[in-house]
Enzyme design. Structure first.
Site, PDB file in Angstrom:
ATOM      1  N   LYS A 231       0.833  -1.219   0.000  1.00 19.31           N
ATOM      2  CA  LYS A 231       0.000   0.000   0.000  1.00 19.31           C
ATOM      3  C   LYS A 231       0.858   1.257   0.000  1.00 19.31           C
ATOM      4  O   LYS A 231       0.437   2.291  -0.529  1.00 19.31           O
ATOM      5  CB  LYS A 231      -0.965  -0.028   1.182  1.00 19.31           C
TER       6      LYS A 231
ATOM      7  N   THR B  90      -3.767   5.491   3.226  1.00 21.72           N
ATOM      8  CA  THR B  90      -2.441   5.963   2.833  1.00 21.72           C
ATOM      9  C   THR B  90      -2.459   6.638   1.471  1.00 21.72           C
ATOM     10  O   THR B  90      -1.673   7.547   1.207  1.00 21.72           O
ATOM     11  CB  THR B  90      -1.451   4.781   2.827  1.00 21.72           C
TER      12      THR B  90
END
Length: 326
Positions: free
Chosen positions: A185, A242
């Site tokens: 991620k 994120t």
């Protein structure tokens, strides 16, 4: 149950101050001057300057004291991934250990559980991950994370130690999936930051997150993870946070690359580790070794390493042949 948190960065400090409200907690800082300043001023002025440390949280730079404090409790490694091997090697052979770091180890390409298997095969270990900006945890804002380990009693210990009104701890038996999600991620957040920095629009952002999740899942399954893990907190949850939250250092890297800043200048200005920068090439290496295609990750690597400008990376991705989504 005593808890020692090893690493006084933002996330280590945030978890330690949360833990100190519930359990005897000691926060270890590598830098003696930083530890002394935190004890005196009751703040981590480098990483969380707006947060006052509770009186119950003790801070030290004495590693022997940190070891003794949690000799029958829990150790939490809150260093960057690059220091995980060193920290595991300094702990007792049979320690109970959680780590917060996300990424692949540079050089070896190993995930945290693979490093632990080499360095401390007798230790009881797990990874604590999920969508969790340190500042919001430190403020006591609602957060949910996942504690992943194949050791049932260790999973229970994480719930006992950290689960509360402000921080919900879910459990998982799939540490591979949780670690792959936490590592990949960060790379995908750089990609999304680049797209947003180029003002490509919300359609492009949604496409990158969705197709990025597909890349993450393919790699994870190839490495032994379960597909459903990537629909959870450490997969989709952490990716959305994120990739879209401006507190994300990896997203900030992408935004600034799109504006024409050099990577060296970006990292110097951020002053914090952006794991996606260090993990991207290793993610791609593991993917290629496993026969997994990751075009978004490949584009990020080429931008980071200066082979492509952001606009060229976009053109390459958009010119790929059509294919089935599944």
């Amino acid at each position: 149950m005593n808890i020692t948190v090893l690493g006084a960065g933002a996330w280590g400090t945030a978890l330690a101050l949360h833990s100190a409200m519930r359990r005897p907690t000691l926060l270890w800082a590598r830098d003696a001057a930083q530890a002394a300043a935190m004890r005196e001023r009751r703040r981590n002025e480098k990483y969380l300057p707006e947060i006052e440390l509770p009186a119950a949280l003790d801070v030290t730079s004495d590693f022997a004291r940190a070891l003794a404090h949690a000799s029958e409790g829990l150790f939490v490694i809150a260093t960057p991934m690059a220091a995980l091997r060193e920290m595991l090697g300094r702990l007792p052979e049979d320690a109970r250990v959680w780590w917060l770091c996300k990424g692949f180890e540079k050089g070896t390409g190993r995930l945290g559980h693979e490093v632990a298997r080499e360095v401390r095969p007798l230790a009881r270990v797990g990874v604590l991950s999920g969508p969790s900006f340190a500042l919001e945890v430190a403020r006591g804002q609602p957060t949910a994370v996942v504690a992943a380990s194949t050791d049932a009693s260790l999973r229970d210990s994480a719930v006992e130690a950290f689960h509360g009104q402000a921080l919900r701890v879910y459990t998982s038996t799939d540490p591979i999936g949780v670690e792959v999600g936490g590592a990949v991620k960060n790379v995908l957040a750089i990609a999304t930051g680049i797209a947003d920095g180029m003002s490509l629009g919300l359609n492009a952002r949604a496409a990158l997150i969705t197709r990025g999740l597909a890349e993450m899942s393919r790699l994870g399954v190839a490495l032994g993870a379960r597909t459903e893990t990537f629909m959870g907190l450490s997969g989709l949850g952490d990716l959305v946070l994120t990739a879209t939250g401006d507190l994300s250092r990896n997203r900030q890297v992408g935004l600034r690359l799109a504006r024409g800043q050099t990577l060296a200048d970006i990292l110097r200005e951020l002053g914090h580790v952006a794991e996606g920068v260090y993990s991207a090439a290793t993610v791609l290496e593991r993917a290629r070794a496993a026969g997994v295609e990751m075009p978004i990750t490949s584009a990020v690597v080429d931008v980071i390493e200066g082979r492509l400008a952001p606009r060229q990376a976009l053109e390459r991705l958009m010119s790929r042949d059509a294919r089935a989504e599944g």
